[in-house]
Design a protein around this motif. Sequence first.
Motif, PDB file in Angstrom:
ATOM      1  N   PRO A 151       0.826  -1.216   0.000  1.00 38.98           N
ATOM      2  CA  PRO A 151       0.000   0.000   0.000  1.00 38.98           C
ATOM      3  C   PRO A 151       0.860   1.267   0.000  1.00 38.98           C
ATOM      4  N   LYS A 152       0.226   2.395  -0.199  1.00 37.16           N
ATOM      5  CA  LYS A 152       0.933   3.667  -0.213  1.00 37.16           C
ATOM      6  C   LYS A 152       1.467   3.992   1.179  1.00 37.16           C
ATOM      7  N   VAL A 153       2.445   4.886   1.210  1.00 37.88           N
ATOM      8  CA  VAL A 153       3.153   5.203   2.443  1.00 37.88           C
ATOM      9  C   VAL A 153       2.211   5.749   3.515  1.00 37.88           C
ATOM     10  N   GLU A 154       1.126   6.379   3.095  1.00 38.75           N
ATOM     11  CA  GLU A 154       0.186   6.927   4.073  1.00 38.75           C
ATOM     12  C   GLU A 154      -0.377   5.845   4.987  1.00 38.75           C
ATOM     13  N   LYS A 155      -0.551   4.647   4.453  1.00 39.30           N
ATOM     14  CA  LYS A 155      -1.089   3.555   5.258  1.00 39.30           C
ATOM     15  C   LYS A 155      -0.116   3.162   6.372  1.00 39.30           C
ATOM     16  N   PHE A 156       1.174   3.223   6.079  1.00 40.75           N
ATOM     17  CA  PHE A 156       2.178   2.953   7.105  1.00 40.75           C
ATOM     18  C   PHE A 156       2.155   4.040   8.174  1.00 40.75           C
ATOM     19  N   ASN A 157       2.102   5.287   7.714  1.00 43.18           N
ATOM     20  CA  ASN A 157       2.131   6.410   8.664  1.00 43.18           C
ATOM     21  C   ASN A 157       0.941   6.385   9.615  1.00 43.18           C
ATOM     22  N   GLU A 158      -0.182   5.820   9.168  1.00 45.77           N
ATOM     23  CA  GLU A 158      -1.347   5.708  10.041  1.00 45.77           C
ATOM     24  C   GLU A 158      -1.087   4.775  11.221  1.00 45.77           C
ATOM     25  N   LEU A 159      -0.152   3.825  11.043  1.00 49.79           N
ATOM     26  CA  LEU A 159       0.123   2.834  12.083  1.00 49.79           C
ATOM     27  C   LEU A 159       1.297   3.212  12.980  1.00 49.79           C
ATOM     28  N   ILE A 160       2.174   4.076  12.509  1.00 51.81           N
ATOM     29  CA  ILE A 160       3.384   4.392  13.268  1.00 51.81           C
ATOM     30  C   ILE A 160       3.049   5.281  14.461  1.00 51.81           C
ATOM     31  N   ASN A 161       3.504   4.848  15.629  1.00 52.87           N
ATOM     32  CA  ASN A 161       3.306   5.618  16.855  1.00 52.87           C
ATOM     33  C   ASN A 161       4.542   5.479  17.742  1.00 52.87           C
ATOM     34  N   GLN A 162       4.444   5.934  18.987  1.00 51.87           N
ATOM     35  CA  GLN A 162       5.618   5.925  19.856  1.00 51.87           C
ATOM     36  C   GLN A 162       6.074   4.517  20.228  1.00 51.87           C
ATOM     37  N   ARG A 163       5.235   3.504  20.019  1.00 48.33           N
ATOM     38  CA  ARG A 163       5.619   2.116  20.326  1.00 48.33           C
ATOM     39  C   ARG A 163       6.198   1.379  19.117  1.00 48.33           C
ATOM     40  N   THR A 164       6.118   1.982  17.946  1.00 51.42           N
ATOM     41  CA  THR A 164       6.593   1.305  16.730  1.00 51.42           C
ATOM     42  C   THR A 164       8.115   1.203  16.750  1.00 51.42           C
ATOM     43  N   MET A 185      10.709  -0.826  -2.090  1.00 52.33           N
ATOM     44  CA  MET A 185      11.841  -0.953  -1.169  1.00 52.33           C
ATOM     45  C   MET A 185      12.364   0.425  -0.760  1.00 52.33           C
ATOM     46  N   ASN A 186      12.390   1.359  -1.681  1.00 43.85           N
ATOM     47  CA  ASN A 186      12.816   2.720  -1.342  1.00 43.85           C
ATOM     48  C   ASN A 186      11.814   3.388  -0.398  1.00 43.85           C
ATOM     49  N   GLN A 187      10.543   3.082  -0.590  1.00 40.88           N
ATOM     50  CA  GLN A 187       9.508   3.596   0.305  1.00 40.88           C
ATOM     51  C   GLN A 187       9.739   3.087   1.722  1.00 40.88           C
ATOM     52  N   ILE A 188      10.036   1.802   1.840  1.00 39.09           N
ATOM     53  CA  ILE A 188      10.315   1.221   3.158  1.00 39.09           C
ATOM     54  C   ILE A 188      11.576   1.839   3.750  1.00 39.09           C
ATOM     55  N   ARG A 189      12.611   1.993   2.925  1.00 35.18           N
ATOM     56  CA  ARG A 189      13.857   2.611   3.400  1.00 35.18           C
ATOM     57  C   ARG A 189      13.594   3.989   3.987  1.00 35.18           C
ATOM     58  N   ASP A 190      12.805   4.804   3.291  1.00 39.61           N
ATOM     59  CA  ASP A 190      12.546   6.164   3.749  1.00 39.61           C
ATOM     60  C   ASP A 190      11.793   6.160   5.079  1.00 39.61           C
ATOM     61  N   LEU A 191      10.846   5.246   5.236  1.00 36.63           N
ATOM     62  CA  LEU A 191      10.114   5.142   6.506  1.00 36.63           C
ATOM     63  C   LEU A 191      11.049   4.740   7.640  1.00 36.63           C
ATOM     64  N   VAL A 192      11.895   3.759   7.366  1.00 36.99           N
ATOM     65  CA  VAL A 192      12.834   3.279   8.381  1.00 36.99           C
ATOM     66  C   VAL A 192      13.773   4.404   8.806  1.00 36.99           C
ATOM     67  N   LYS A 193      14.246   5.162   7.831  1.00 36.35           N
ATOM     68  CA  LYS A 193      15.183   6.249   8.130  1.00 36.35           C
ATOM     69  C   LYS A 193      14.495   7.391   8.866  1.00 36.35           C
ATOM     70  N   GLU A 194      13.307   7.755   8.418  1.00 35.68           N
ATOM     71  CA  GLU A 194      12.601   8.893   9.027  1.00 35.68           C
ATOM     72  C   GLU A 194      12.267   8.634  10.489  1.00 35.68           C
ATOM     73  N   HIS A 195      11.845   7.390  10.796  1.00 33.84           N
ATOM     74  CA  HIS A 195      11.377   7.082  12.157  1.00 33.84           C
ATOM     75  C   HIS A 195      12.402   6.276  12.956  1.00 33.84           C
ATOM     76  N   ASP A 196      13.589   6.060  12.398  1.00 33.51           N
ATOM     77  CA  ASP A 196      14.665   5.307  13.053  1.00 33.51           C
ATOM     78  C   ASP A 196      14.157   3.950  13.545  1.00 33.51           C
ATOM     79  N   LEU A 197      13.663   3.155  12.607  1.00 34.67           N
ATOM     80  CA  LEU A 197      13.099   1.841  12.907  1.00 34.67           C
ATOM     81  C   LEU A 197      14.074   0.745  12.496  1.00 34.67           C
ATOM     82  N   TYR A 198      13.864  -0.443  13.043  1.00 35.18           N
ATOM     83  CA  TYR A 198      14.533  -1.630  12.519  1.00 35.18           C
ATOM     84  C   TYR A 198      13.808  -2.083  11.256  1.00 35.18           C
ATOM     85  N   LEU A 199      14.575  -2.642  10.330  1.00 31.55           N
ATOM     86  CA  LEU A 199      13.984  -3.314   9.178  1.00 31.55           C
ATOM     87  C   LEU A 199      14.404  -4.775   9.241  1.00 31.55           C
ATOM     88  N   PHE A 200      13.469  -5.637   9.598  1.00 25.54           N
ATOM     89  CA  PHE A 200      13.684  -7.077   9.614  1.00 25.54           C
ATOM     90  C   PHE A 200      13.312  -7.601   8.228  1.00 25.54           C
TER      91      PHE A 200
END
Length: 398
Positions: A151-164, A185-200
């Motif tokens: 799905p589009k990146v907006e769907k991910f942003n709807e789920l990201i919170n302080q526990r993500t 994959m670039n979309q996932i990379r940008d999300l991981v970088k923006e929110h400092d997440l792990y990518l498993f």
Amino acid sequence: MPEISVRGLEMPESPIRKLAPLALAAKERGIKVYHLNIGQPDLPTPQCGLDALKHIDRKVLEYSPSQGYLSYRKKLVDFYAKYDIHVSADDIIITTGGSEAVLFAFMSCLNPGDEIIVPEPAYANYMTFAVSAGAKIRTIATSIEEGFALPKVEKFNELINQRTRGILICNPNNPTGYLYTRREMNQIRDLVKEHDLYLFSDEVYREYIYTGSPYISAMHLKGIEDNVILIDSVSKRYSECGIRIGALITKNEEVKKAVMKFCQARLSPPLIGQIVAEASLDAPEEYYRDVYDEYVERRKCLIDGLNRIPGVYSPIPMGAFYTVAQLPVDDADKFCKWCLEEFNYEGETVMMAPAAGFYTTPGAGVDQVRIAYVLKKDDLERALFILRKALEAYPGRK
């Protein structure tokens, strides 16, 4: 009587294995069962791996190092380099199958109550590993109508919170066979970088990509090198499911230190499995080519056959050796049980994995099944014929 733990109660059943007692009972009644439910390849293990097993001359079957044998890890460095994945032997930790790699990654990176985002449908055992770690999986829906595209990146942003804390992908995907595009994959990379997440990133099916597109590993993504934890296994690559050898690969030094504590607690990965896996890296190129070509033929046989059955639809999987198919039934779980308990055609039936078990969203996938094309073409064709007969006879057909 003492009560079962909350963790034990929350642990989901495997949609792949939960119907195994019904299949066994069918076989005891003399019914032949075509196993489309489990990703157990029937193709041969490399002869070099089998020879290594036969010629073990050790006097003692000792513990191996907790991180796995250095000789094996060094050979893996060269293997990954073929895929433009450049790591050192110290970046590789050998695990008891890819399953332990996922579990140790979760236990090392997630606190109880933390959340990870996973596109669904997803490999069902991710949920069991999350439960073990006390973490929660938040799923982001993909649809069979759109071929299970991200799905589009907006769907991910709807789920990201302080526990993500992370995003988990399987690429190519189990159960759908979907292959993530460079854009995704670039979309996932940008999300991981923006929110400092792990990518498993579970990449155990990288050898089986049918699009002709270049393979994009999470390890190829620039700027998030310390965020990526790659999961691998020899189970599918070499038809070596039973030796239980996987790997956790990361450049993150703190993650490696934490993972090693869990590795030390379980002592060592399987000795004999490592011997076989290390030898299997010497498999000739024709081995890989023959296996790949066989899966290409099986994929065509299965997908063409499924889509010729009235009311059945399967998108074309672009990788791995699975597909999720939509069936004209009221409840695929009931249908799969019925196939094993009540139905047979000329003494034969089929076993599939109800796809609802690969979703966490209630009601999702209720009319879908996961099918693994791990049988030879003659058996696949017969299984498709039996499936058609079962759907014609099923009282809950839509």
